[in-house]
Write an enzyme that holds these catalytic residues in place. Sequence first.
Site, short mmCIF file in Angstrom:
data_model
loop_
_atom_site.label_atom_id
_atom_site.label_comp_id
_atom_site.label_asym_id
_atom_site.label_seq_id
_atom_site.Cartn_x
_atom_site.Cartn_y
_atom_site.Cartn_z
N ASP B 7 -33.28 -6.07 -35.96
CA ASP B 7 -34.42 -5.31 -34.84
C ASP B 7 -35.66 -6.01 -35.09
OD1 ASP B 7 -35.72 -3.68 -33.03
OD2 ASP B 7 -35.93 -2.16 -34.77
N SER B 8 -36.50 -5.68 -34.29
CA SER B 8 -37.94 -6.54 -34.58
C SER B 8 -38.53 -5.56 -35.72
CB SER B 8 -38.80 -6.59 -33.56
OG SER B 8 -38.95 -5.05 -32.78
N CYS B 70 -32.07 -3.09 -30.89
CA CYS B 70 -33.48 -2.99 -30.37
C CYS B 70 -33.04 -3.04 -28.90
CB CYS B 70 -34.17 -4.32 -30.91
SG CYS B 70 -35.50 -4.62 -30.06
N GLU B 154 -44.59 4.69 -36.80
CA GLU B 154 -44.69 3.68 -37.72
C GLU B 154 -46.32 3.81 -38.62
OE1 GLU B 154 -44.16 -0.19 -36.38
OE2 GLU B 154 -41.97 0.08 -36.52
N CYS B 184 -35.00 4.27 -27.16
CA CYS B 184 -35.68 3.48 -28.27
C CYS B 184 -35.31 3.88 -29.74
CB CYS B 184 -37.32 3.52 -28.32
SG CYS B 184 -38.23 2.95 -29.56
N HIS B 186 -36.38 4.03 -32.50
CA HIS B 186 -37.26 4.37 -33.19
C HIS B 186 -37.21 6.14 -33.13
CE1 HIS B 186 -39.69 0.94 -34.09
NE2 HIS B 186 -40.25 1.45 -34.83
#
Lengths: 265, 265
Positions: B7-8, B70, B154, B184, B186
């Site tokens: 993932d990024s 991702c 984040e 997503c 996250h």
Amino acid sequence: MKIGVFDSGIGGLIISHALSDRLPEYDYMYFGDTARAPYGNRSQETIYEYSRQAVAFLFQQDCSLVIIACNTASAEALRRLQQEWLPSHFPDRNILGVLIPAAESAVSKTHGHIGVLATASTVESKAFEREIHKLRPEMRITQQAAPLLVPLIENDGQRFASPIIEAYVAPLRDTGIDTLVLGCTHYPLLKNEIQAALPEVTLICQDETIPASLANYLERHPERQATLSQNGGRRFCVTDLTRSVQQAARMLYGQDVQFEVLTLE
Amino acid sequence: MKIGVFDSGIGGLIISHALSDRLPEYDYMYFGDTARAPYGNRSQETIYEYSRQAVAFLFQQDCSLVIIACNTASAEALRRLQQEWLPSHFPDRNILGVLIPAAESAVSKTHGHIGVLATASTVESKAFEREIHKLRPEMRITQQAAPLLVPLIENDGQRFASPIIEAYVAPLRDTGIDTLVLGCTHYPLLKNEIQAALPEVTLICQDETIPASLANYLERHPERQATLSQNGGRRFCVTDLTRSVQQAARMLYGQDVQFEVLTLE
């Protein structure tokens, strides 16, 4: 030659707008590294490398004066870049940051206890502490990280800011600061909300201190001023044409702004 | 050989943790391209190029199965990468994404109207719409961008999430969706807050669908399963050791995680 203004995101656009408002006669070139923003969470080495590329690009584009309108990059990269572009070797190349004007302004206004509200990386770098203590070692300083304010501004979230600002400033309020440095070039857009949360405190806003400091600098350095063209030109470059940079430009300039999109390496 | 998860940013860490929780016996290698995160605003070509480098790196590090954890990279790069690593030529190399398992799960649970909550770029790509309509063309789909949720996660801002989530889900509530894809990687960390805002809606969470889908895949492909070592090993690599990836790892694993930092090219 032009005045270059560099930031990772829209903070530089805010400063650029404030500069051209105060000193409209000069030619400005804004460069926003929006494809790699935000810098705040990146390592010092990465921030230096990205800033080095941006400054080299602006010099190459005929800027003789580059303002690093980003506190993170000013803290992490300015000194090293200034050493690489020594005035003795490059008389037409000058790099200024945004920390020192804010520190000077805070010191001139405080009764002794200065707060600093900034991104996590700027707080950790203690760059404002260092700059303020260089001017007045006896100054009391309390720092507070406010990591969510930049994402709020960049993602149209200002309407959600009040409870988040309250959480960040409550610990500052309790310490009894009398002056607060808004140590991030995005924060002028939340000036009113922050002032409302701390009505008794004097705010130091970089959209005011940076233009005042540049005007003062040019007065004291006529040889620098002489290198600058005065055609009122404006250029806007970004590494990615994001929704937020377009929105911010429209809000600041009251109309759509033509951005050039490019890649840095 | 190991299972690679790419993932990024920290979304991949969330999926990686969920996988090793559900299938703990395997060896995992997480790779987060944190120096170049977020991918969301980048061009398709850049996202493909970064993903290609990451997948090649994980294969080189003895992964036989790579999960692109991702949604942006799954939308923009997965198909092309799968064509470059054809199973007929590379029997020990396989790449899986995160869109299809979520689309399959949504289709199996909905009564006909699926919502998608995702980043602005995933919404714009219409990748979930395409995958869902491939499975069931008659499905009604309503998408909603939620650009502030990744920054909240984040930057330790989950406690401020409720009013922001409410603003994002209110338009979805009015459309009458019965199932919502959290599109997503996250978003599993805000599952409870999102469910509280939409108590009647079935949530599709990738920290559940991806492990379930992998377990199912390995059952159906014993020849793939046979390539995987089962020593319960864990490796964590990033391109920049950011504060947020360290915090997320501590939160997920309940302790500090040792990251290897490297550069990709």
